[in-house]
Design a protein around this motif. Structure first.
Motif, PDB file in Angstrom:
ATOM      1  N   THR A   1      34.624 -75.410  -5.733  1.00 51.17           N
ATOM      2  CA  THR A   1      35.901 -76.042  -6.074  1.00 51.17           C
ATOM      3  C   THR A   1      36.059 -76.241  -7.568  1.00 51.17           C
ATOM      4  O   THR A   1      36.862 -77.052  -8.015  1.00 51.17           O
ATOM      5  N   SER A   2      35.296 -75.482  -8.333  1.00 49.27           N
ATOM      6  CA  SER A   2      35.317 -75.623  -9.786  1.00 49.27           C
ATOM      7  C   SER A   2      36.732 -75.455 -10.336  1.00 49.27           C
ATOM      8  O   SER A   2      37.459 -74.508  -9.983  1.00 49.27           O
TER       9      SER A   2
ATOM     10  N   TRP B   1      41.720 -67.982 -11.517  1.00 50.25           N
ATOM     11  CA  TRP B   1      42.505 -67.329 -10.469  1.00 50.25           C
ATOM     12  C   TRP B   1      44.003 -67.669 -10.606  1.00 50.25           C
ATOM     13  O   TRP B   1      44.850 -66.842 -10.285  1.00 50.25           O
ATOM     14  N   ARG B   2      44.288 -68.866 -11.051  1.00 48.92           N
ATOM     15  CA  ARG B   2      45.694 -69.213 -11.271  1.00 48.92           C
ATOM     16  C   ARG B   2      46.302 -68.301 -12.342  1.00 48.92           C
ATOM     17  O   ARG B   2      47.452 -67.859 -12.236  1.00 48.92           O
TER      18      ARG B   2
ATOM     19  N   ALA C   1      30.321 -64.006  -6.567  1.00 51.59           N
ATOM     20  CA  ALA C   1      31.599 -64.731  -6.553  1.00 51.59           C
ATOM     21  C   ALA C   1      31.840 -65.459  -5.237  1.00 51.59           C
ATOM     22  O   ALA C   1      32.857 -66.142  -5.090  1.00 51.59           O
ATOM     23  N   LEU C   2      30.933 -65.309  -4.278  1.00 51.57           N
ATOM     24  CA  LEU C   2      31.071 -65.918  -2.950  1.00 51.57           C
ATOM     25  C   LEU C   2      32.415 -65.577  -2.311  1.00 51.57           C
ATOM     26  O   LEU C   2      33.149 -66.459  -1.842  1.00 51.57           O
TER      27      LEU C   2
ATOM     28  N   ASP D   1      48.402 -72.376  -5.221  1.00 53.69           N
ATOM     29  CA  ASP D   1      47.530 -73.319  -4.512  1.00 53.69           C
ATOM     30  C   ASP D   1      47.328 -72.867  -3.067  1.00 53.69           C
ATOM     31  O   ASP D   1      46.235 -73.013  -2.508  1.00 53.69           O
ATOM     32  N   GLU D   2      48.375 -72.332  -2.451  1.00 51.13           N
ATOM     33  CA  GLU D   2      48.261 -71.828  -1.079  1.00 51.13           C
ATOM     34  C   GLU D   2      47.298 -70.645  -1.009  1.00 51.13           C
ATOM     35  O   GLU D   2      46.487 -70.535  -0.089  1.00 51.13           O
ATOM     36  N   ASP D   3      47.380 -69.748  -2.008  1.00 52.90           N
ATOM     37  CA  ASP D   3      46.487 -68.587  -2.045  1.00 52.90           C
ATOM     38  C   ASP D   3      45.023 -69.004  -2.118  1.00 52.90           C
ATOM     39  O   ASP D   3      44.152 -68.335  -1.567  1.00 52.90           O
ATOM     40  N   MET D   4      44.762 -70.077  -2.823  1.00 54.11           N
ATOM     41  CA  MET D   4      43.377 -70.516  -3.007  1.00 54.11           C
ATOM     42  C   MET D   4      42.690 -70.799  -1.666  1.00 54.11           C
ATOM     43  O   MET D   4      41.468 -70.731  -1.558  1.00 54.11           O
ATOM     44  N   LEU D   5      43.476 -71.099  -0.636  1.00 53.71           N
ATOM     45  CA  LEU D   5      42.916 -71.459   0.668  1.00 53.71           C
ATOM     46  C   LEU D   5      42.747 -70.263   1.593  1.00 53.71           C
ATOM     47  O   LEU D   5      42.210 -70.401   2.689  1.00 53.71           O
TER      48      LEU D   5
END
Length: 554
Positions: free
Chosen positions: A11-12, A19-20, A108-109, A26-30
């Motif tokens: 969650t760094s 990535w932003r 990058a997990l 924010d939706e993409d991050m999930l």
């Protein structure tokens, strides 16, 4: 979906900021993060079309609710990146691929990956990475290149390779070398024919690691792009289902792959590539023993270089799916695949043109296409490609050895008439430790023997590896242990009597065991200087009988 996407375990704020800046919301991050592993390269036509494939895959991933990240890896091509140091980089580059993928995808997990697979070393490199990382993975088959015609006569890369050697030995083929060069390769994709690339593409389907009906396929065809689109959607589903490579690539799947290779009389290189994949997955599996277990599999198709069938005809006849259906109970139909269904369920409706892909009761030949030999000359293993009986390739041979420590010396001796009918030509110092390994030296010698008209009257033995295009006379390759590791092939001397007997799976040198052991093994020096990456590879590589992988820490 798994309890939590592993990409969400980080969650760094810095990671999110990066990535932003790439346009993610924010939706993409999930959403599931999918690596699109692309081996695109402008160096070789094998990979020249993959950027277009990557775009289709990424669009499909997004439409399915995932976020694609395109990453690049090394792209080895035998005919292009085999130029330096006698082709020494070729096999070693296979092992760069899983390490390259690990350093990007695992580091990058990311949650899953889809690999655009093409020339010979990329399918095994991708399979090895899939087993090592064990995250949801799919392979997209990049397809084979279009070949041309000269005066109505089809010509492809096999004709070009044979023409090059024949021209050197004053044995020109049906067409001039310049005409073949201009017509053999007419577009992107891998070599036409059932050489290593198309063999490995069929292996991927037999393992269950690509969508059914993917192999073989014409490069840049609508069928290929349709598979790419469906694969992009499926990989997102696989992440949600947490369907992983080690659930798919089980011992049963490897047995199915071996049956496929035997049935299509595929490239011997598939054995070590499958062994390497098994090693990466921690499987206690001896692919050489599996190959012998599958020696009862008949040859059901005769694609070039085994016969006259062209790869386009094999695809149109039903391809790998139809072959698996024809094999019936010679494969394990309960093996799980990337679809979430079994391979038996996947091929239930596959149809074969039975003149191209024969039924088991009417095979091209009883097989086996490939056999594993052992004996005093190969204590671990050696591989013989028998192909389809044609009256020219004996299965037993005995004669005096004529030995060479370099391909250049062997070519000079063939050209000078020193190699005679009845000789067993021994070329050593060509293995993963001592020489160019996958380089073209041993293959060139074999084509030279054929060009000199000696293929049916001699036998050829090497501790090196051969192009999947090679099917000339009685040929034994990948002798292990190799000369550089003290193997008996390095102790053979001119005139030693060698006995090859494929029916009993024996390869022996007919001298006293104590005398053989007392001789110094030659050559003692590497045939090719190995700086940089080659030095690391030579130092750490395991024997060919163990898949020629770098040492793997459990």
């Amino acid at each position: 979906m798994p309890a939590q996407l592993r990409s969400l375990s980080v969650t760094s704020a810095v990671r999110r900021a990066h990535w932003r800046a790439l346009g993610l919301t924010d939706e993409d991050m999930l959403k599931p993060k999918i690596a699109v592993v692309n081996t695109s390269s402008e160096l070789a036509v094998c990979y020249a079309h993959l950027d277009g494939v990557a775009r289709v895959v990424k669009d499909a991933v997004r439409a399915a609710g995932g976020i694609p990240f395109e990453v690049r890896t090394t792209a080895p091509s035998d005919f292009i990146t085999g130029a330096a140091r006698m082709g020494s980089y070729i096999l070693g580059a296979r092992d760069l691929i899983p390490n390259d993928i690990e350093a990007q995808v695992e580091a990058a997990l990311l949650d899953g990956m889809i690999c655009l697979t093409s020339c010979d070393k990329t399918p095994p490199g991708h399979l090895m990475a899939a087993m090592r990382l064990d995250i949801p993975t799919l392979l997209v088959i990049g397809g084979y290149q279009a070949s041309g015609e000269i005066e109505g006569d089809p010509v492809d890369i096999e004709d070009l390779f044979a023409g090059m050697v024949g021209d050197r030995f004053g044995k020109p083929g049906r067409h001039s070398l310049s005409d073949i060069t201009a017509n053999a390769v007419r577009g992107p994709g891998v070599c036409a024919g059932m050489a290593t690339a198309n063999t490995m593409h069929c292996v991927v389907e037999a393992l269950g690691m690509c969508l059914p009906g993917s192999a073989p396929v014409r490069a840049n065809s609508e069928k290929m792009f349709d598979s790419a689109r469906r694969s992009g959607a499926r990989i997102v589903e696989m992440v949600r289902e947490d369907l992983r490579p080690r659930q798919i690539m089980t011992p049963s799947a490897f047995c199915n792959a071996a049956a496929m290779v035997q049935a299509v009389s595929g490239s011997i290189n598939a054995i070590k590539h499958l062994q390497a994949t098994a090693v990466e997955g921690g499987l206690d599996l001896d692919m050489f023993a599996v190959w012998e277990e599958k020696s009862n599999v008949p040859i059901l198709s005769a694609v070039r270089p085994n016969g006259t069938v062209r790869i386009e005809q094999f695809e149109d006849a039903g391809g790998a799916a139809a072959m698996l259906r024809q094999l019936g109970d010679l494969i394990d139909g309960d093996a799980l695949t990337c679809t979430g269904a079994t391979i038996g369920q996947n091929i239930r409706d596959a149809q074969a043109d039975e003149e191209i892909i024969r039924p088991r009761e009417r095979p091209i030949a009883p097989g086996p296409a490939i056999a594993i030999l052992k004996g005093s000359l190969a204590m671990d293993s050696a591989v013989v490609k028998l192909g389809i009986p044609d009256g020219k390739r004996p299965e037993s041979f005995s004669g005096p050895a004529i030995t060479f420590d370099s391909s250049a010396d062997a070519l000079a001796a063939i050209s000078g008439g020193e190699v005679k009918p009845g000789h067993v030509v021994v070329l050593r110092g060509q293995g993963v430790k001592g020489g160019p390994a996958m380089g073209g030296g041993a293959s060139t010698v074999l084509f030279a023997i054929d060009a000199a008209g000696l293929a049916r009257d001699t036998a050829f033995i090497t501790d090196g590896q051969l192009s999947g295009l090679c099917l000339k006379g009685l040929t034994i390759a990948e002798v292990s242990p190799e000369a550089a590791e003290g193997g008996a092939i390095g102790r053979v001397r001119d005139g030693d009597w060698i006995v090859i007997d494929v029916p009993t799976r024996r390869i022996d040198v007919d001298i006293d065991a104590e005398e053989l052991a007392s001789r110094p093994s030659l050559p003692t020096m590497d045939a090719v200087e190995a700086p940089g990456w080659l030095g690391i590879y030579r130092r750490d590589v395991r024997p060919q009988s163990a898949g020629a992988v770098l040492t793997v820490s459990k």
